[in-house]
Design an enzyme around this catalytic site. Structure first.
Site, PDB file in Angstrom:
ATOM      1  N   ASN A 197      -3.125   1.611  15.399  1.00  0.00           N
ATOM      2  CA  ASN A 197      -4.403   1.950  17.072  1.00  0.00           C
ATOM      3  C   ASN A 197      -4.455   2.695  17.089  1.00  0.00           C
ATOM      4  O   ASN A 197      -3.812   4.161  16.560  1.00  0.00           O
ATOM      5  CB  ASN A 197      -2.670   1.141  17.142  1.00  0.00           C
ATOM      6  CG  ASN A 197      -1.291   1.686  17.431  1.00  0.00           C
ATOM      7  OD1 ASN A 197      -2.145   2.565  18.335  1.00  0.00           O
ATOM      8  ND2 ASN A 197      -0.873   0.975  16.793  1.00  0.00           N
ATOM      9  N   GLY A 234       3.386  -3.689  10.433  1.00  0.00           N
ATOM     10  CA  GLY A 234       2.701  -4.174   9.613  1.00  0.00           C
ATOM     11  C   GLY A 234       2.063  -2.938   9.135  1.00  0.00           C
ATOM     12  O   GLY A 234       3.086  -1.990   8.655  1.00  0.00           O
ATOM     13  N   ILE A 279       1.047  -1.159  -0.285  1.00  0.00           N
ATOM     14  CA  ILE A 279      -0.029   0.142  -0.087  1.00  0.00           C
ATOM     15  C   ILE A 279       0.524   1.668  -0.517  1.00  0.00           C
ATOM     16  O   ILE A 279       0.733   1.942  -0.303  1.00  0.00           O
ATOM     17  CB  ILE A 279      -0.602   0.222   1.110  1.00  0.00           C
ATOM     18  CG1 ILE A 279      -1.992   0.501   0.873  1.00  0.00           C
ATOM     19  CG2 ILE A 279      -0.306   0.499   2.557  1.00  0.00           C
ATOM     20  CD1 ILE A 279      -2.987   0.562   1.538  1.00  0.00           C
ATOM     21  N   ASP A 281       0.681   0.444   9.489  1.00  0.00           N
ATOM     22  CA  ASP A 281       1.510   1.235  10.212  1.00  0.00           C
ATOM     23  C   ASP A 281       2.378   1.805   9.922  1.00  0.00           C
ATOM     24  O   ASP A 281       3.173   2.046   9.641  1.00  0.00           O
ATOM     25  CB  ASP A 281       0.187   1.083  11.523  1.00  0.00           C
ATOM     26  CG  ASP A 281       0.310   2.208  12.394  1.00  0.00           C
ATOM     27  OD1 ASP A 281       0.182   2.255  13.776  1.00  0.00           O
ATOM     28  OD2 ASP A 281       0.853   2.857  12.033  1.00  0.00           O
ATOM     29  N   THR A 313      -7.186  -7.788   9.482  1.00  0.00           N
ATOM     30  CA  THR A 313      -6.821  -8.640   9.690  1.00  0.00           C
ATOM     31  C   THR A 313      -5.442  -9.473   9.856  1.00  0.00           C
ATOM     32  O   THR A 313      -5.216 -10.338   9.645  1.00  0.00           O
ATOM     33  CB  THR A 313      -7.186  -9.107   8.108  1.00  0.00           C
ATOM     34  OG1 THR A 313      -6.184  -8.041   7.463  1.00  0.00           O
ATOM     35  CG2 THR A 313      -8.721  -8.790   7.900  1.00  0.00           C
TER      36      THR A 313
HETATM   37  N1  APR Z   1       0.689  -3.235   2.256  1.00  0.00           N
HETATM   38  C1  APR Z   1      -0.488  -3.984   1.962  1.00  0.00           C
HETATM   39  N2  APR Z   1      -0.963  -4.372   3.090  1.00  0.00           N
HETATM   40  C2  APR Z   1       0.334  -4.787   3.676  1.00  0.00           C
HETATM   41  C3  APR Z   1       1.613  -4.670   4.409  1.00  0.00           C
HETATM   42  C4  APR Z   1       1.256  -3.741   3.118  1.00  0.00           C
HETATM   43  N3  APR Z   1       2.625  -2.571   2.984  1.00  0.00           N
HETATM   44  N4  APR Z   1       1.300  -4.719   5.583  1.00  0.00           N
HETATM   45  C5  APR Z   1       0.716  -5.337   6.106  1.00  0.00           C
HETATM   46  N5  APR Z   1      -0.891  -5.711   5.236  1.00  0.00           N
HETATM   47  C6  APR Z   1      -1.511  -6.809   5.433  1.00  0.00           C
HETATM   48  C7  APR Z   1      -1.592  -7.562   6.029  1.00  0.00           C
HETATM   49  O1  APR Z   1      -1.191  -8.895   5.756  1.00  0.00           O
HETATM   50  C8  APR Z   1      -2.630  -7.848   6.137  1.00  0.00           C
HETATM   51  O2  APR Z   1      -3.715  -8.347   5.478  1.00  0.00           O
HETATM   52  O3  APR Z   1      -2.527  -5.445   5.762  1.00  0.00           O
HETATM   53  C9  APR Z   1      -3.635  -6.441   6.616  1.00  0.00           C
HETATM   54  C10 APR Z   1      -3.253  -5.394   8.253  1.00  0.00           C
HETATM   55  O4  APR Z   1      -2.719  -5.937   8.954  1.00  0.00           O
HETATM   56  P1  APR Z   1      -2.216  -4.684  10.380  1.00  0.00           P
HETATM   57  O5  APR Z   1      -0.870  -4.210   9.464  1.00  0.00           O
HETATM   58  O6  APR Z   1      -1.050  -6.245  10.926  1.00  0.00           O
HETATM   59  O7  APR Z   1      -3.007  -5.454  10.323  1.00  0.00           O
HETATM   60  P2  APR Z   1      -4.561  -4.673  11.796  1.00  0.00           P
HETATM   61  O8  APR Z   1      -4.235  -6.588  11.449  1.00  0.00           O
HETATM   62  O9  APR Z   1      -5.006  -3.550  11.510  1.00  0.00           O
HETATM   63  O10 APR Z   1      -3.549  -4.735  13.125  1.00  0.00           O
HETATM   64  C11 APR Z   1      -3.186  -3.216  13.276  1.00  0.00           C
HETATM   65  O11 APR Z   1      -1.509  -4.059  13.845  1.00  0.00           O
HETATM   66  O12 APR Z   1       0.836  -3.075  12.801  1.00  0.00           O
HETATM   67  C12 APR Z   1       0.101  -2.351  14.112  1.00  0.00           C
HETATM   68  O13 APR Z   1      -0.190  -0.748  15.330  1.00  0.00           O
HETATM   69  C13 APR Z   1      -0.810  -1.788  13.982  1.00  0.00           C
HETATM   70  O14 APR Z   1      -1.374  -1.593  16.532  1.00  0.00           O
HETATM   71  C14 APR Z   1      -1.993  -1.851  14.665  1.00  0.00           C
HETATM   72  C15 APR Z   1      -2.266  -3.401  14.625  1.00  0.00           C
END
Ligand code: APR
Length: 177
Positions: free
Chosen positions: A24, A32, A11, A34, A123
């Protein structure tokens, strides 16, 4: 009418007016999506997140809500930070997950964004099952009415997620016909 598209990729590389961050409540970064957005977008994003915390969100951004900051060095104009619900197998938090998408679109619309890139919110670290998250995400975005947003692009981070979203979208479109 918002055109809904799916793509596989990172993304942070999306050329879109607004990129949605799976944040968060602290708005101070994480892993991830973020972590990737803050790492690639640079310190300007965190600076604006801290200002938002100080001004309006002393207790943090509640799950289901969305706020916008600069996109810093990303190939986008804004980052829209939204906080997904953590998966629970005892409590139905579907409406909070749906709110992440509808509120992000509302904020994007207010900004005048025409293209918005979404990750699969909740997810990853938040453990929401992919297929159920896809159903909530896609049905919410399909139902949304916007003035300016013409494209909602789901950016899936791997083949499995992309296939699940594609299959879910096909089922929703067939059900609509
Ligand atoms: N681009 C697109 N999708 C991504 C990327 C990226 N660079 N990195 C990870 N993902 C996908 C993951 O595989 C997952 O399917 O994004 C989805 C959401 O995953 P997370 O980033 O872990 O987000 P979430 O599950 O909403 O958890 C949020 O995680 O990173 C921390 O600070 C954040 O505490 C918060 C929590």
């Amino acid at each position: 009418m918002t055109n809904l598209t799916l793509t596989m990729g990172d993304i942070t590389e999306q050329k879109a007016d607004a990129v949605v961050n799976a944040a968060n409540s602290s708005l101070l970064g994480g892993g991830g999506v973020d972590g990737a957005i803050h790492r690639r977008g640079g310190p300007g994003i965190l600076e604006e997140c801290k200002a938002l915390r100080a001004a309006d969100y002393a207790a943090g951004l509640p799950a289901g809500q969305a706020v916008a900051t600069t996109a810093g060095r990303l190939p986008a104009r804004w980052v829209i930070h939204t906080v997904g619900p953590v998966w629970s197998d005892t409590e139905d938090r579907s409406s909070t997950l749906a709110s992440c998408y509808s509120e992000s679109l509302r904020v994007a619309d207010e900004l005048g964004a025409r293209t918005v890139a979404f990750p699969a919110i909740s997810t990853g670290v938040y453990r929401w099952p992919l297929a159920d998250a896809a159903r909530i995400a896609l049905s919410t975005v399909r139902a949304a009415r916007t003035e300016n947003v013409t494209e909602a692009r789901f950016v899936l981070f791997g083949q499995e997620a992309h296939d699940v979203f594609a299959e879910t979208l096909r089922a929703l479109e067939q059900g609509a016909d």
